[in-house]
Motif scaffolding. Sequence first.
Motif: not given
Lengths: 198, 563
Positions: A4-5, B523, A1, B526, B547-548
């Motif tokens: 980054t966003a 989020l 991982m 992230s 989202p992740l």
Amino acid sequence: MSGTAVVPHASAEELKMPSRGIVGMACLIAAEAAIFIIFVVAYVFYLGKSISGPTPREVLDLPILSTICLLSSSITVHFAVSALHHSKRSMCSLWLALTVLLATIFLACTAQEWWRLIYHDGLTLQTNLFGTTFYSLVGLHASHVVAGLLMLSLALFFSLRGQMTAKHTERLEVLSLYWHFVDAVWIVVFLVVYVFGR
Amino acid sequence: MAAQTPAPAIIDKTAPRAPRRLVFEVMHDWITTVDHKKIGLMYIGYSLLFLLIGGFEALLIRIQLAIPNNSFVSPQAFNRLFTMHGTTMVFFVGMPILFGFGNYLVPLMIGARDMAFPRLNAFSFWISAFGGVLLYFSYLGGDGLYGAGSAPDVGWFAYAPLTARVFSPGHSTDYWTLALLLSGIGSIGTALNIVATTICMRCPGMKLNRMPLLVWLYLVTSGMVFVAVSPLTAAQIMLMLDRYAGSHFFDTQAGGSAVLWMHFFWIFGHPEVYILVLPAFAFANEIIPVFSRKAIFGYPAMVAATVGIGFISLSVWAHHMFTVGMGAYANTFFTFATMIISVPTGIKIFNWLATLWGGKIHFTVAMMFSVGFLFQFLIAGLTGIMLSASPFDWQLSSSYFVVAHFHYVLVGAILFMIFAAFYYWYPKMTGRMLSEKIGKWHFWIFLIGFHLTFDFMHIPGILGMPRRIYTYEADRGWEVLNMIVSSGAVLQTIASLLFVFNLIWSYFKGAVAGPDPWDAWTLEWSTVSPPPPYNFAVTPTVESRRPLWDLKHPDDPDSNYEM
């Protein structure tokens, strides 16, 4: 991982969101409305419970002139916003000046009413429950008028100096929202205090 | 500093420790900051400080009540202790710590770079913090100029006419009023900010039905602040007019009403319980799914239940007033309104259980606190239903049963979830993990202490021990029970100190966390830990509620199942 966003790997639709100023003002109005409701409830709860005079019927007059002034100032500020929106800057100044004038007349009427109540009828905050609730409710509203009047005068000042352009429409609109709220509260105060409460 | 590097490269690296700077520079940074993360941390830090102070007051109360006929503190000092304990815990621990987490997490979770009004945010923090300082300044200045030991002694509810000039001379009550007025203004400002942020600042793709449940719950909580905290502000203005300007709102000698104060106070006071507990639910909504390795069960039902609680909670306040003589019809109405609120709350508990069901449960400390929360909140709800029946309430009103009930909510549910939130988000906030080993000690000692204190506290209540008494006779059959209750308080104190030690020790010696230590899916995980100013180098785009997860499992993303 990696750190980054989340990378946009497909184009999600851009959401249409309201402006921050309008939402913020709506929230403020909700909070202020709750405060006013508590003061109105106190006024209604204590109606007729004063153990000494004077009573509302003896001393209150219908404030027709000031009500007309305040309610029409809601219309003039609306015209000011739409004039600015169409880039008619001098018209905007004119409507703003009219709004400031109407609000000042309203405050002058309130001052005159309070002067008469205090020095002629001897009604103060300390006299009885009516005095307590009347001055606090009407005074709370009047303090909101004063705040609005200051902001409107500031807007008029900027407008006269030519520093207000169509791109500031939204800000003036936020201010006008506040002003409409102050007017709406006055309708409630007028009905509760001067019409049904008498 | 290195030369200008492009933004994505900065965010890829683990955050470097900033070079050592002068103390004044660091202080200047914190005092003038408008960054939502720093403001959130300041909220959390100052409420932890007050948690220690308020906890210390609770400990003094329990020492006084441990044995009968004790004279450890004077009756007057005892009144001050429980007033300050209650006021501190509600206004200067509960609200700010929850708003602190909200401030920190809401923009990160919706992919925004900051709050909608950063400067208002800083203003709200400083005015709330000033309120807390002002409240404690009363210990110095309440009895005229620097008469020591003169904090407010009117109870955290400040019932009229206790607050009238005759019964409360000096300025202690004025300090109380002003402190709450200021913190109320701060709360309203923060709530306004959270609503505007959630509505206007979401990143592309973050539709309302994709927001993390935490954000939803903070949105509803903030909405409740407008309609609940504002009445408190109004009532405080009236009280100040009474005390300073000689008006008669709550002056029974001039026809004023003491019951009106109770209504105004509880119109604030009851929704306040939900303002505190909804953020606790919000933490549970994020922590339980992650450590069960399952998506939350019943997302729409959770949102609907939250909104339902928000509305119903506004019509239950008078269940605090069953015994003041409102009449049978009012009591019946408020009994049923109070019972109905258990329906949406039940929906939430069942949804958490369904999330746990069949999940691969990881018992990290955060998860242990969450499971403790589930059981204890259930019990708190059950005693709540008992008390909502007004005939039963007539028997137990103002007894220690009530004290046990609401501490079950405030400590057993809310404080447990606050601890869980610390163990879960501390890695994001500092870049270091909290020690799980110390954490497990903290959890077990606190759990035992909590149950010793508040389970046993129900019994003297049923036996007739009233609240707010500073001592009692030895022949009532309460002695042993009170001793057990007080020893539980000592255990809770030890556990809390262990927690504070963990916070400090882990900051320097804890394992490095990395951006996503829990393999979570919202989020905030992230970006790097701690997140850089403005949070995201690239504005994120989301396509689902997790989202992740989509990013980590390109073979089976949520976005295939939504829409």
